[in-house]
Design an enzyme around this catalytic site. Structure first.
Site, PDB file in Angstrom:
ATOM      1  N   ASP A 209      38.222  38.734  41.785  1.00 26.80           N
ATOM      2  CA  ASP A 209      37.983  38.764  43.270  1.00 26.80           C
ATOM      3  C   ASP A 209      38.558  39.775  43.952  1.00 26.80           C
ATOM      4  OD1 ASP A 209      37.395  36.742  45.578  1.00 26.80           O
ATOM      5  OD2 ASP A 209      39.266  37.235  45.989  1.00 26.80           O
ATOM      6  N   GLU A 251      41.236  41.759  23.282  1.00 25.43           N
ATOM      7  CA  GLU A 251      41.877  41.112  22.141  1.00 25.43           C
ATOM      8  C   GLU A 251      41.195  39.639  21.951  1.00 25.43           C
ATOM      9  OE1 GLU A 251      46.031  40.071  22.865  1.00 25.43           O
ATOM     10  OE2 GLU A 251      46.372  41.937  23.641  1.00 25.43           O
TER      11      GLU A 251
HETATM   12  C1  GLC Z   1      36.022  37.198  48.081  1.00 28.08           C
HETATM   13  C2  GLC Z   1      35.460  35.644  47.803  1.00 28.08           C
HETATM   14  C3  GLC Z   1      35.617  35.034  49.175  1.00 28.08           C
HETATM   15  C4  GLC Z   1      37.290  34.978  49.669  1.00 28.08           C
HETATM   16  C5  GLC Z   1      37.771  36.367  49.748  1.00 28.08           C
HETATM   17  C6  GLC Z   1      39.384  36.238  49.763  1.00 28.08           C
HETATM   18  O1  GLC Z   1      35.388  38.050  48.720  1.00 28.08           O
HETATM   19  O2  GLC Z   1      34.146  35.762  47.299  1.00 28.08           O
HETATM   20  O3  GLC Z   1      34.983  33.924  49.379  1.00 28.08           O
HETATM   21  O4  GLC Z   1      37.172  34.423  50.981  1.00 28.08           O
HETATM   22  O5  GLC Z   1      37.240  37.033  48.428  1.00 28.08           O
HETATM   23  O6  GLC Z   1      39.777  35.672  48.713  1.00 28.08           O
END
Ligand code: GLC
Length: 534
Positions: A209, A251
Protein backbone atom coordinates in the site's frame (compact mmCIF):
# COMPACT_ATOMS: atom_id res chain seq x y z
CA UNK A 1 -10.89 -24.59 -13.60
CA UNK A 2 -7.14 -23.86 -13.42
CA UNK A 3 -5.12 -26.82 -12.23
CA UNK A 4 -2.84 -25.71 -9.40
CA UNK A 5 0.50 -26.10 -11.06
CA UNK A 6 -0.10 -26.56 -14.73
CA UNK A 7 -0.50 -23.01 -15.89
CA UNK A 8 2.67 -20.96 -16.42
CA UNK A 9 3.79 -21.70 -12.91
CA UNK A 10 7.24 -20.16 -12.61
CA UNK A 11 6.30 -16.71 -13.80
CA UNK A 12 2.60 -17.09 -12.96
CA UNK A 13 2.34 -13.45 -11.98
CA UNK A 14 3.52 -12.25 -15.41
CA UNK A 15 0.10 -12.84 -16.94
CA UNK A 16 -2.20 -13.75 -14.06
CA UNK A 17 -5.80 -12.73 -13.49
CA UNK A 18 -5.88 -11.41 -9.94
CA UNK A 19 -9.24 -10.89 -8.27
CA UNK A 20 -9.46 -8.26 -5.55
CA UNK A 21 -11.56 -9.17 -2.53
CA UNK A 22 -12.68 -6.43 -0.16
CA UNK A 23 -13.52 -8.84 2.68
CA UNK A 24 -16.06 -6.59 4.37
CA UNK A 25 -18.27 -6.59 1.29
CA UNK A 26 -17.64 -9.89 -0.48
CA UNK A 27 -19.85 -12.40 1.41
CA UNK A 28 -21.12 -12.64 4.96
CA UNK A 29 -20.68 -16.13 6.42
CA UNK A 30 -21.98 -15.51 9.94
CA UNK A 31 -24.92 -13.24 9.15
CA UNK A 32 -23.80 -10.23 11.21
CA UNK A 33 -23.90 -7.70 8.38
CA UNK A 34 -20.15 -7.71 7.64
CA UNK A 35 -18.41 -9.88 5.08
CA UNK A 36 -15.88 -12.33 6.49
CA UNK A 37 -13.49 -15.18 5.75
CA UNK A 38 -16.21 -17.79 6.16
CA UNK A 39 -18.05 -15.97 3.38
CA UNK A 40 -14.99 -16.06 1.15
CA UNK A 41 -14.35 -19.74 1.82
CA UNK A 42 -17.92 -20.58 0.87
CA UNK A 43 -17.51 -18.69 -2.41
CA UNK A 44 -14.15 -20.11 -3.48
CA UNK A 45 -15.85 -22.40 -6.01
CA UNK A 46 -17.35 -19.28 -7.62
CA UNK A 47 -13.87 -17.76 -8.00
CA UNK A 48 -12.51 -21.02 -9.40
CA UNK A 49 -15.36 -21.20 -11.90
CA UNK A 50 -14.74 -17.59 -12.88
CA UNK A 51 -11.18 -18.68 -13.62
CA UNK A 52 -8.95 -16.39 -11.57
CA UNK A 53 -5.33 -17.25 -10.78
CA UNK A 54 -5.01 -15.36 -7.51
CA UNK A 55 -6.98 -13.36 -4.98
CA UNK A 56 -5.70 -10.16 -3.40
CA UNK A 57 -7.32 -9.45 -0.04
CA UNK A 58 -7.43 -5.84 1.09
CA UNK A 59 -6.37 -5.72 4.76
CA UNK A 60 -7.99 -8.34 6.96
CA UNK A 61 -5.95 -7.65 10.10
CA UNK A 62 -7.15 -6.33 13.44
CA UNK A 63 -8.21 -2.76 12.84
CA UNK A 64 -10.57 -0.11 14.21
CA UNK A 65 -11.66 0.20 10.54
CA UNK A 66 -11.32 3.96 10.47
CA UNK A 67 -10.00 3.67 6.91
CA UNK A 68 -11.57 0.39 5.87
CA UNK A 69 -8.76 -1.68 7.44
CA UNK A 70 -5.88 0.43 6.08
CA UNK A 71 -5.38 1.35 9.73
CA UNK A 72 -3.76 -1.84 10.98
CA UNK A 73 -3.48 -2.46 14.72
CA UNK A 74 -1.83 -5.88 14.49
CA UNK A 75 -0.44 -7.54 11.36
CA UNK A 76 -0.36 -11.02 12.82
CA UNK A 77 -4.01 -11.30 13.82
CA UNK A 78 -7.17 -11.36 11.73
CA UNK A 79 -9.85 -8.88 12.76
CA UNK A 80 -12.46 -10.81 14.78
CA UNK A 81 -15.15 -9.34 12.52
CA UNK A 82 -13.57 -11.32 9.67
CA UNK A 83 -12.52 -14.49 11.49
CA UNK A 84 -9.38 -16.02 12.92
CA UNK A 85 -5.83 -16.67 11.83
CA UNK A 86 -6.66 -20.38 11.69
CA UNK A 87 -9.43 -19.62 9.21
CA UNK A 88 -7.11 -17.47 7.11
CA UNK A 89 -4.68 -20.40 6.96
CA UNK A 90 -7.46 -22.75 5.90
CA UNK A 91 -8.61 -20.26 3.31
CA UNK A 92 -5.11 -19.98 1.83
CA UNK A 93 -4.87 -23.79 1.60
CA UNK A 94 -8.36 -24.32 0.19
CA UNK A 95 -7.83 -21.63 -2.42
CA UNK A 96 -4.49 -23.18 -3.40
CA UNK A 97 -6.22 -26.53 -3.89
CA UNK A 98 -8.48 -24.83 -6.41
CA UNK A 99 -5.50 -23.30 -8.22
CA UNK A 100 -5.94 -19.87 -6.65
CA UNK A 101 -3.01 -18.12 -5.00
CA UNK A 102 -3.36 -15.61 -2.17
CA UNK A 103 -1.98 -12.08 -2.05
CA UNK A 104 -2.14 -10.09 1.19
CA UNK A 105 -2.05 -6.33 1.58
CA UNK A 106 0.70 -4.72 3.67
CA UNK A 107 0.40 -1.06 4.67
CA UNK A 108 3.94 0.00 5.55
CA UNK A 109 3.50 3.77 5.51
CA UNK A 110 1.42 3.92 8.68
CA UNK A 111 -0.26 1.91 11.42
CA UNK A 112 -3.45 2.40 13.37
CA UNK A 113 -3.31 4.71 16.38
CA UNK A 114 -4.38 1.57 18.27
CA UNK A 115 -1.19 -0.30 17.27
CA UNK A 116 0.93 -1.25 20.32
CA UNK A 117 3.82 0.89 19.06
CA UNK A 118 1.76 4.04 18.83
CA UNK A 119 0.10 3.53 22.18
CA UNK A 120 3.53 3.04 23.72
CA UNK A 121 4.77 6.19 21.97
CA UNK A 122 1.94 8.26 23.38
CA UNK A 123 2.50 6.89 26.87
CA UNK A 124 6.29 7.29 26.82
CA UNK A 125 6.25 11.01 26.09
CA UNK A 126 8.53 13.46 24.24
CA UNK A 127 12.11 12.44 23.55
CA UNK A 128 11.44 8.72 24.21
CA UNK A 129 12.75 5.84 22.13
CA UNK A 130 9.12 4.80 21.55
CA UNK A 131 8.37 8.05 19.75
CA UNK A 132 11.29 7.60 17.37
CA UNK A 133 9.43 4.93 15.41
CA UNK A 134 7.04 7.69 14.32
CA UNK A 135 7.48 11.32 13.31
CA UNK A 136 6.91 13.28 16.50
CA UNK A 137 8.05 16.91 16.51
CA UNK A 138 7.55 20.07 18.54
CA UNK A 139 5.30 22.59 16.81
CA UNK A 140 6.25 25.91 15.30
CA UNK A 141 5.09 29.29 16.58
CA UNK A 142 5.74 30.89 19.95
CA UNK A 143 4.12 28.11 21.95
CA UNK A 144 4.45 25.30 19.46
CA UNK A 145 0.86 25.84 18.45
CA UNK A 146 1.55 25.54 14.71
CA UNK A 147 2.19 22.25 12.89
CA UNK A 148 5.87 21.42 12.23
CA UNK A 149 5.51 21.81 8.46
CA UNK A 150 3.01 22.52 5.73
CA UNK A 151 2.84 19.14 3.97
CA UNK A 152 -0.31 18.54 1.96
CA UNK A 153 -2.36 15.51 2.99
CA UNK A 154 -3.25 12.53 0.80
CA UNK A 155 -6.78 12.92 2.17
CA UNK A 156 -8.07 16.44 2.74
CA UNK A 157 -7.33 18.09 6.11
CA UNK A 158 -4.13 18.55 8.13
CA UNK A 159 -1.21 16.09 8.17
CA UNK A 160 -0.22 16.80 11.78
CA UNK A 161 -2.09 16.21 15.02
CA UNK A 162 -1.08 17.60 18.42
CA UNK A 163 -1.07 15.33 21.46
CA UNK A 164 -1.81 16.57 25.00
CA UNK A 165 1.88 16.93 25.94
CA UNK A 166 2.29 19.46 23.13
CA UNK A 167 4.15 17.38 20.48
CA UNK A 168 2.77 16.82 17.02
CA UNK A 169 2.81 13.61 14.96
CA UNK A 170 2.72 13.20 11.22
CA UNK A 171 -0.05 11.35 9.36
CA UNK A 172 -0.37 11.60 5.59
CA UNK A 173 -3.85 10.10 5.86
CA UNK A 174 -6.22 10.35 8.88
CA UNK A 175 -5.05 11.17 12.45
CA UNK A 176 -5.84 7.52 13.26
CA UNK A 177 -3.08 6.48 10.81
CA UNK A 178 0.24 7.77 12.23
CA UNK A 179 3.14 7.51 9.75
CA UNK A 180 6.03 5.24 10.64
CA UNK A 181 9.62 6.48 10.60
CA UNK A 182 11.33 4.32 7.98
CA UNK A 183 14.76 5.60 8.99
CA UNK A 184 14.33 3.54 12.19
CA UNK A 185 15.91 0.06 12.00
CA UNK A 186 13.13 -1.56 14.05
CA UNK A 187 10.53 -0.39 11.56
CA UNK A 188 12.41 -2.14 8.79
CA UNK A 189 13.03 -5.29 10.80
CA UNK A 190 9.40 -5.54 11.90
CA UNK A 191 8.09 -5.35 8.33
CA UNK A 192 10.49 -7.98 7.09
CA UNK A 193 9.23 -10.20 9.91
CA UNK A 194 5.65 -9.52 8.91
CA UNK A 195 6.47 -10.50 5.32
CA UNK A 196 7.97 -13.75 6.55
CA UNK A 197 4.98 -14.36 8.79
CA UNK A 198 2.62 -14.32 5.81
CA UNK A 199 4.92 -16.06 3.32
CA UNK A 200 5.29 -18.85 5.86
CA UNK A 201 1.52 -19.18 5.90
CA UNK A 202 1.55 -19.88 2.19
CA UNK A 203 0.71 -16.55 0.62
CA UNK A 204 2.10 -16.13 -2.88
CA UNK A 205 2.34 -12.38 -2.95
CA UNK A 206 2.06 -9.05 -1.19
CA UNK A 207 0.42 -5.86 -2.35
CA UNK A 208 2.27 -2.86 -0.96
CA UNK A 209 0.00 0.00 0.00
CA UNK A 210 1.11 3.57 -0.77
CA UNK A 211 4.48 2.12 -1.72
CA UNK A 212 6.10 5.39 -2.81
CA UNK A 213 5.28 7.35 0.35
CA UNK A 214 7.21 5.58 3.13
CA UNK A 215 10.48 7.49 3.16
CA UNK A 216 10.41 11.11 4.30
CA UNK A 217 12.86 13.96 3.86
CA UNK A 218 14.68 13.77 7.24
CA UNK A 219 14.53 17.54 7.64
CA UNK A 220 10.73 17.42 7.22
CA UNK A 221 11.19 20.69 5.33
CA UNK A 222 8.20 22.62 4.02
CA UNK A 223 6.70 21.54 0.73
CA UNK A 224 7.74 23.64 -2.24
CA UNK A 225 5.65 23.27 -5.35
CA UNK A 226 7.65 21.88 -8.25
CA UNK A 227 10.85 21.38 -6.24
CA UNK A 228 12.50 17.98 -6.55
CA UNK A 229 12.70 15.71 -4.77
CA UNK A 230 9.23 15.83 -3.25
CA UNK A 231 9.63 15.65 0.57
CA UNK A 232 7.67 12.41 0.88
CA UNK A 233 6.92 10.95 -2.54
CA UNK A 234 9.44 8.73 -4.34
CA UNK A 235 12.45 9.36 -2.07
CA UNK A 236 15.57 7.47 -3.17
CA UNK A 237 15.82 5.51 0.12
CA UNK A 238 12.78 3.50 -0.89
CA UNK A 239 14.80 1.42 -3.32
CA UNK A 240 17.05 0.19 -0.57
CA UNK A 241 13.98 -0.83 1.46
CA UNK A 242 12.47 -2.74 -1.45
CA UNK A 243 15.74 -4.45 -2.29
CA UNK A 244 15.78 -6.00 1.15
CA UNK A 245 12.09 -6.89 0.85
CA UNK A 246 12.87 -8.58 -2.44
CA UNK A 247 15.53 -10.72 -0.77
CA UNK A 248 12.89 -11.90 1.73
CA UNK A 249 10.35 -12.62 -1.02
CA UNK A 250 12.92 -14.57 -3.02
CA UNK A 251 13.44 -16.97 -0.11
CA UNK A 252 9.79 -17.98 -0.52
CA UNK A 253 9.21 -17.43 -4.22
CA UNK A 254 6.80 -14.64 -3.28
CA UNK A 255 5.97 -11.67 -5.47
CA UNK A 256 5.13 -8.01 -4.93
CA UNK A 257 2.73 -5.60 -6.52
CA UNK A 258 3.33 -2.02 -5.51
CA UNK A 259 0.80 0.75 -5.32
CA UNK A 260 3.15 3.19 -7.00
CA UNK A 261 1.61 6.21 -8.60
CA UNK A 262 4.20 8.40 -10.27
CA UNK A 263 3.69 10.47 -13.40
CA UNK A 264 7.37 10.09 -14.36
CA UNK A 265 7.78 6.85 -16.33
CA UNK A 266 11.50 6.55 -15.70
CA UNK A 267 11.11 7.01 -11.93
CA UNK A 268 8.20 4.52 -11.92
CA UNK A 269 10.26 1.88 -13.72
CA UNK A 270 13.01 2.09 -11.09
CA UNK A 271 10.72 0.26 -8.67
CA UNK A 272 10.49 -2.61 -11.14
CA UNK A 273 14.20 -3.28 -11.53
CA UNK A 274 14.99 -7.00 -11.27
CA UNK A 275 16.04 -6.79 -7.60
CA UNK A 276 13.05 -4.69 -6.47
CA UNK A 277 9.29 -5.14 -7.00
CA UNK A 278 7.96 -7.68 -9.50
CA UNK A 279 5.02 -5.52 -10.58
CA UNK A 280 3.23 -2.24 -9.86
CA UNK A 281 -0.27 -0.99 -10.56
CA UNK A 282 -0.76 0.94 -13.75
CA UNK A 283 -3.08 3.77 -12.81
CA UNK A 284 -2.61 5.66 -16.06
CA UNK A 285 -4.73 3.07 -17.85
CA UNK A 286 -7.46 3.21 -15.21
CA UNK A 287 -7.61 6.99 -15.44
CA UNK A 288 -7.54 7.14 -19.23
CA UNK A 289 -10.76 8.41 -20.84
CA UNK A 290 -12.68 6.22 -23.32
CA UNK A 291 -10.85 7.60 -26.32
CA UNK A 292 -8.97 5.50 -28.87
CA UNK A 293 -5.95 7.78 -29.33
CA UNK A 294 -5.45 8.33 -25.64
CA UNK A 295 -5.88 4.65 -24.82
CA UNK A 296 -3.40 3.68 -27.49
CA UNK A 297 -0.89 6.20 -26.18
CA UNK A 298 -1.36 4.94 -22.62
CA UNK A 299 -0.88 1.33 -23.70
CA UNK A 300 2.25 2.21 -25.70
CA UNK A 301 3.71 4.29 -22.87
CA UNK A 302 3.00 1.54 -20.37
CA UNK A 303 4.67 -1.13 -22.47
CA UNK A 304 7.61 1.17 -23.23
CA UNK A 305 8.23 2.01 -19.59
CA UNK A 306 8.15 -1.65 -18.51
CA UNK A 307 10.30 -3.02 -21.34
CA UNK A 308 13.74 -1.76 -20.21
CA UNK A 309 13.42 -3.39 -16.76
CA UNK A 310 11.84 -6.59 -18.11
CA UNK A 311 8.79 -6.31 -15.85
CA UNK A 312 5.31 -7.24 -17.08
CA UNK A 313 2.64 -4.56 -17.16
CA UNK A 314 -0.46 -4.77 -14.97
CA UNK A 315 -3.88 -3.58 -16.14
CA UNK A 316 -6.67 -2.45 -13.88
CA UNK A 317 -9.99 -0.74 -14.54
CA UNK A 318 -11.32 -0.52 -11.02
CA UNK A 319 -10.53 -0.97 -7.33
CA UNK A 320 -11.85 -0.11 -3.87
CA UNK A 321 -10.71 3.52 -4.19
CA UNK A 322 -12.30 4.60 -7.47
CA UNK A 323 -15.71 5.00 -9.09
CA UNK A 324 -16.90 1.73 -10.62
CA UNK A 325 -16.11 1.19 -14.28
CA UNK A 326 -19.69 1.06 -15.58
CA UNK A 327 -20.51 4.40 -13.97
CA UNK A 328 -17.28 6.07 -15.07
CA UNK A 329 -17.61 4.91 -18.67
CA UNK A 330 -21.22 6.08 -18.76
CA UNK A 331 -20.11 9.66 -18.18
CA UNK A 332 -18.98 12.22 -20.69
CA UNK A 333 -15.69 12.64 -18.87
CA UNK A 334 -14.58 9.12 -18.14
CA UNK A 335 -11.32 10.12 -16.47
CA UNK A 336 -10.42 9.32 -12.92
CA UNK A 337 -10.59 12.25 -10.58
CA UNK A 338 -11.43 12.08 -6.91
CA UNK A 339 -12.94 15.54 -7.13
CA UNK A 340 -15.48 14.63 -9.79
CA UNK A 341 -16.95 11.65 -8.01
CA UNK A 342 -19.88 13.76 -6.80
CA UNK A 343 -23.27 12.07 -6.62
CA UNK A 344 -25.54 13.01 -9.43
CA UNK A 345 -22.88 13.45 -12.13
CA UNK A 346 -24.93 12.28 -15.12
CA UNK A 347 -24.13 8.77 -16.25
CA UNK A 348 -25.80 6.54 -18.82
CA UNK A 349 -25.78 2.98 -17.42
CA UNK A 350 -26.47 1.31 -20.77
CA UNK A 351 -23.59 3.17 -22.44
CA UNK A 352 -21.34 2.52 -19.44
CA UNK A 353 -22.12 -1.19 -19.53
CA UNK A 354 -21.50 -1.48 -23.26
CA UNK A 355 -18.14 0.23 -22.91
CA UNK A 356 -17.22 -1.76 -19.80
CA UNK A 357 -17.86 -4.99 -21.75
CA UNK A 358 -15.62 -3.78 -24.57
CA UNK A 359 -13.01 -2.58 -22.07
CA UNK A 360 -12.99 -6.06 -20.52
CA UNK A 361 -11.94 -7.67 -23.81
CA UNK A 362 -9.40 -4.90 -24.41
CA UNK A 363 -7.85 -5.27 -20.97
CA UNK A 364 -7.82 -9.06 -20.92
CA UNK A 365 -5.94 -9.24 -24.22
CA UNK A 366 -3.13 -6.80 -23.38
CA UNK A 367 0.32 -8.19 -22.49
CA UNK A 368 0.71 -8.68 -18.74
CA UNK A 369 -1.48 -9.39 -15.74
CA UNK A 370 -4.97 -8.08 -15.00
CA UNK A 371 -6.59 -7.05 -11.72
CA UNK A 372 -10.32 -7.55 -11.43
CA UNK A 373 -12.17 -5.86 -8.57
CA UNK A 374 -14.99 -7.82 -6.93
CA UNK A 375 -18.30 -7.02 -8.62
CA UNK A 376 -16.63 -5.83 -11.82
CA UNK A 377 -17.49 -9.23 -13.32
CA UNK A 378 -21.12 -8.49 -12.37
CA UNK A 379 -21.02 -5.07 -14.05
CA UNK A 380 -21.98 -3.37 -10.80
CA UNK A 381 -22.44 0.38 -11.07
CA UNK A 382 -21.30 2.80 -8.37
CA UNK A 383 -24.01 2.66 -5.69
CA UNK A 384 -25.61 5.76 -4.23
CA UNK A 385 -24.99 5.48 -0.51
CA UNK A 386 -27.28 7.75 1.57
CA UNK A 387 -25.21 10.58 3.09
CA UNK A 388 -25.98 9.52 6.65
CA UNK A 389 -24.65 6.02 5.97
CA UNK A 390 -21.31 6.98 4.44
CA UNK A 391 -18.37 5.62 6.44
CA UNK A 392 -15.35 6.55 4.33
CA UNK A 393 -13.22 9.20 6.10
CA UNK A 394 -12.55 10.90 2.77
CA UNK A 395 -16.12 12.12 2.96
CA UNK A 396 -15.98 13.61 6.45
CA UNK A 397 -12.47 14.99 6.03
CA UNK A 398 -13.47 16.89 2.91
CA UNK A 399 -16.31 18.54 4.83
CA UNK A 400 -18.78 16.45 2.85
CA UNK A 401 -17.57 17.69 -0.56
CA UNK A 402 -16.07 14.36 -1.65
CA UNK A 403 -18.65 11.56 -1.50
CA UNK A 404 -15.83 9.16 -0.67
CA UNK A 405 -15.33 5.61 -1.83
CA UNK A 406 -18.23 3.72 -0.28
CA UNK A 407 -20.17 3.61 -3.55
CA UNK A 408 -17.77 0.97 -4.90
CA UNK A 409 -17.68 -0.95 -1.59
CA UNK A 410 -21.34 -1.95 -1.25
CA UNK A 411 -21.93 -5.64 -0.37
CA UNK A 412 -22.14 -7.93 -3.39
CA UNK A 413 -25.43 -9.35 -4.69
CA UNK A 414 -25.23 -13.14 -4.91
CA UNK A 415 -28.84 -14.39 -5.15
CA UNK A 416 -31.62 -12.31 -6.62
CA UNK A 417 -34.39 -13.67 -4.39
CA UNK A 418 -32.65 -13.98 -1.03
CA UNK A 419 -32.65 -11.31 1.71
CA UNK A 420 -29.97 -8.67 1.08
CA UNK A 421 -29.43 -10.26 -2.33
CA UNK A 422 -27.85 -13.32 -0.76
CA UNK A 423 -24.94 -11.39 0.76
CA UNK A 424 -25.54 -13.64 3.74
CA UNK A 425 -26.55 -11.09 6.36
CA UNK A 426 -29.46 -11.58 8.72
CA UNK A 427 -29.51 -7.85 9.51
CA UNK A 428 -28.88 -4.99 7.12
CA UNK A 429 -25.27 -5.09 5.83
CA UNK A 430 -22.78 -2.42 6.96
CA UNK A 431 -23.47 -0.43 3.80
CA UNK A 432 -26.99 -0.52 2.36
CA UNK A 433 -27.53 -2.12 -1.04
CA UNK A 434 -29.43 0.18 -3.41
CA UNK A 435 -32.85 -0.64 -4.88
CA UNK A 436 -32.53 -2.85 -7.95
CA UNK A 437 -29.29 -4.49 -6.75
CA UNK A 438 -30.80 -7.96 -7.24
CA UNK A 439 -30.77 -7.42 -11.02
CA UNK A 440 -26.97 -7.82 -10.79
CA UNK A 441 -27.07 -10.98 -8.66
CA UNK A 442 -24.51 -13.61 -9.60
CA UNK A 443 -27.11 -16.41 -9.75
CA UNK A 444 -29.28 -14.50 -12.19
CA UNK A 445 -26.29 -13.57 -14.37
CA UNK A 446 -24.92 -17.08 -14.31
CA UNK A 447 -28.10 -18.28 -16.01
CA UNK A 448 -28.00 -15.58 -18.69
CA UNK A 449 -25.53 -16.10 -21.56
CA UNK A 450 -25.68 -12.38 -22.39
CA UNK A 451 -24.72 -11.20 -18.90
CA UNK A 452 -21.49 -9.51 -17.83
CA UNK A 453 -20.66 -12.53 -15.68
CA UNK A 454 -21.03 -14.89 -18.64
CA UNK A 455 -18.81 -12.61 -20.72
CA UNK A 456 -16.09 -12.64 -18.06
CA UNK A 457 -16.33 -16.41 -17.60
CA UNK A 458 -16.03 -17.03 -21.29
CA UNK A 459 -13.24 -14.50 -21.74
CA UNK A 460 -11.19 -15.89 -18.87
CA UNK A 461 -11.66 -19.44 -20.13
CA UNK A 462 -10.49 -18.47 -23.61
CA UNK A 463 -7.60 -16.46 -22.21
CA UNK A 464 -6.47 -19.48 -20.24
CA UNK A 465 -6.86 -22.08 -22.96
CA UNK A 466 -5.81 -20.17 -26.08
CA UNK A 467 -2.29 -19.24 -27.11
CA UNK A 468 -1.35 -15.62 -27.54
CA UNK A 469 -2.74 -14.04 -24.38
CA UNK A 470 -0.74 -12.70 -21.46
CA UNK A 471 2.94 -11.85 -21.59
CA UNK A 472 4.45 -11.27 -25.04
CA UNK A 473 4.50 -8.78 -27.91
CA UNK A 474 1.65 -6.60 -29.14
CA UNK A 475 1.59 -5.25 -32.71
CA UNK A 476 -0.82 -2.55 -33.79
CA UNK A 477 -2.76 -3.20 -36.99
CA UNK A 478 -3.88 -0.49 -39.40
CA UNK A 479 -7.37 0.66 -38.37
CA UNK A 480 -9.81 3.50 -39.07
CA UNK A 481 -9.91 6.54 -36.77
CA UNK A 482 -11.30 5.72 -33.36
CA UNK A 483 -10.58 2.00 -33.67
CA UNK A 484 -7.98 0.02 -31.73
CA UNK A 485 -6.74 -3.13 -33.45
CA UNK A 486 -3.76 -5.23 -32.48
CA UNK A 487 -2.28 -8.63 -32.99
CA UNK A 488 -0.91 -10.91 -30.30
CA UNK A 489 1.21 -14.03 -30.86
CA UNK A 490 -0.31 -16.90 -32.84
CA UNK A 491 -2.68 -14.80 -34.92
CA UNK A 492 -4.82 -13.65 -32.02
CA UNK A 493 -6.36 -10.22 -32.66
CA UNK A 494 -8.42 -7.73 -30.69
CA UNK A 495 -10.46 -4.96 -32.32
CA UNK A 496 -12.24 -2.29 -30.24
CA UNK A 497 -14.50 0.23 -31.93
CA UNK A 498 -14.60 3.58 -30.11
CA UNK A 499 -15.72 5.46 -33.24
CA UNK A 500 -19.32 6.63 -33.67
CA UNK A 501 -20.26 4.21 -36.47
CA UNK A 502 -19.86 0.50 -37.26
CA UNK A 503 -16.59 -0.72 -38.84
CA UNK A 504 -15.68 -3.73 -40.97
CA UNK A 505 -13.61 -6.48 -39.34
CA UNK A 506 -10.33 -7.74 -40.83
CA UNK A 507 -10.95 -10.23 -43.65
CA UNK A 508 -10.21 -13.95 -43.22
CA UNK A 509 -10.60 -13.96 -39.46
CA UNK A 510 -12.63 -16.16 -37.14
CA UNK A 511 -14.63 -14.66 -34.32
CA UNK A 512 -13.63 -16.04 -30.92
CA UNK A 513 -15.65 -13.75 -28.67
CA UNK A 514 -17.52 -10.44 -28.87
CA UNK A 515 -18.52 -7.99 -26.17
CA UNK A 516 -21.77 -7.57 -28.10
CA UNK A 517 -23.36 -8.75 -31.35
CA UNK A 518 -22.11 -7.68 -34.80
CA UNK A 519 -24.58 -5.73 -36.93
CA UNK A 520 -26.62 -7.23 -39.79
CA UNK A 521 -23.71 -6.67 -42.20
CA UNK A 522 -21.19 -8.41 -39.97
CA UNK A 523 -19.65 -5.10 -38.89
CA UNK A 524 -18.46 -4.15 -35.42
CA UNK A 525 -20.83 -1.60 -33.80
CA UNK A 526 -19.58 1.34 -31.72
CA UNK A 527 -18.32 0.66 -28.19
CA UNK A 528 -17.93 -3.03 -28.98
CA UNK A 529 -14.85 -5.26 -28.98
CA UNK A 530 -14.03 -8.65 -30.48
CA UNK A 531 -11.34 -11.25 -30.21
CA UNK A 532 -10.48 -12.85 -33.55
CA UNK A 533 -8.13 -15.48 -34.85
CA UNK A 534 -6.42 -14.73 -38.19
C1 GLC B 1 -4.23 3.19 -0.40
C2 GLC B 1 -5.48 2.35 -0.27
C3 GLC B 1 -6.58 3.21 0.27
C4 GLC B 1 -6.18 3.73 1.63
C5 GLC B 1 -4.83 4.45 1.58
C6 GLC B 1 -4.26 4.66 2.95
O1 GLC B 1 -4.34 4.18 -1.34
O2 GLC B 1 -5.79 1.76 -1.49
O3 GLC B 1 -7.80 2.52 0.35
O4 GLC B 1 -7.15 4.63 2.11
O5 GLC B 1 -3.87 3.71 0.86
O6 GLC B 1 -3.77 3.47 3.47
Amino acid sequence: MAAPDSHRTAGWWRDAIIYQVYPRSFADGDGDGTGDLAGVRARLPYLAELGVDAVWFTPWYVSPLVDGGYDVADYRTIDPAFGTLGEAEKLITEARELGIRTIVDIVPNHVSDQHAWFRAALAAGPGSEERKRFHFRPGRGENGELPPNDWPSQFSGPTWTRVPDGEWYLHLFTPEQPDLNWAHPEVRREHEDVLRFWFERGVAGVRIDSAALLAKDPALADFEEGVDPHPYIDQDELHDIYRSWRAVADEYGGVFVGEVWLPDAERFARYLRPDELHTAFNFNFLSCPWDADRLRRTIDDTLAEHAPVGAPATWVLCNHDVTRTVTRYGREDTGFDFATKAFGTPTDPALGTRRARAAALLTLSLPGSVYLYQGEELGLPEADVPLDRIQDPMHSRSGGVDPGRDGCRVPLPWSADAPYCGFGSETEPWLPQPAGWSAYAADRQGADPESMLSLYREALLLRRTTDGFGDGPLDWLPAPDGVLAYRRPGGLMCVVNLSPGPVALPAHSTLLLGSGPLDGDGRLPRDTAVWLRA
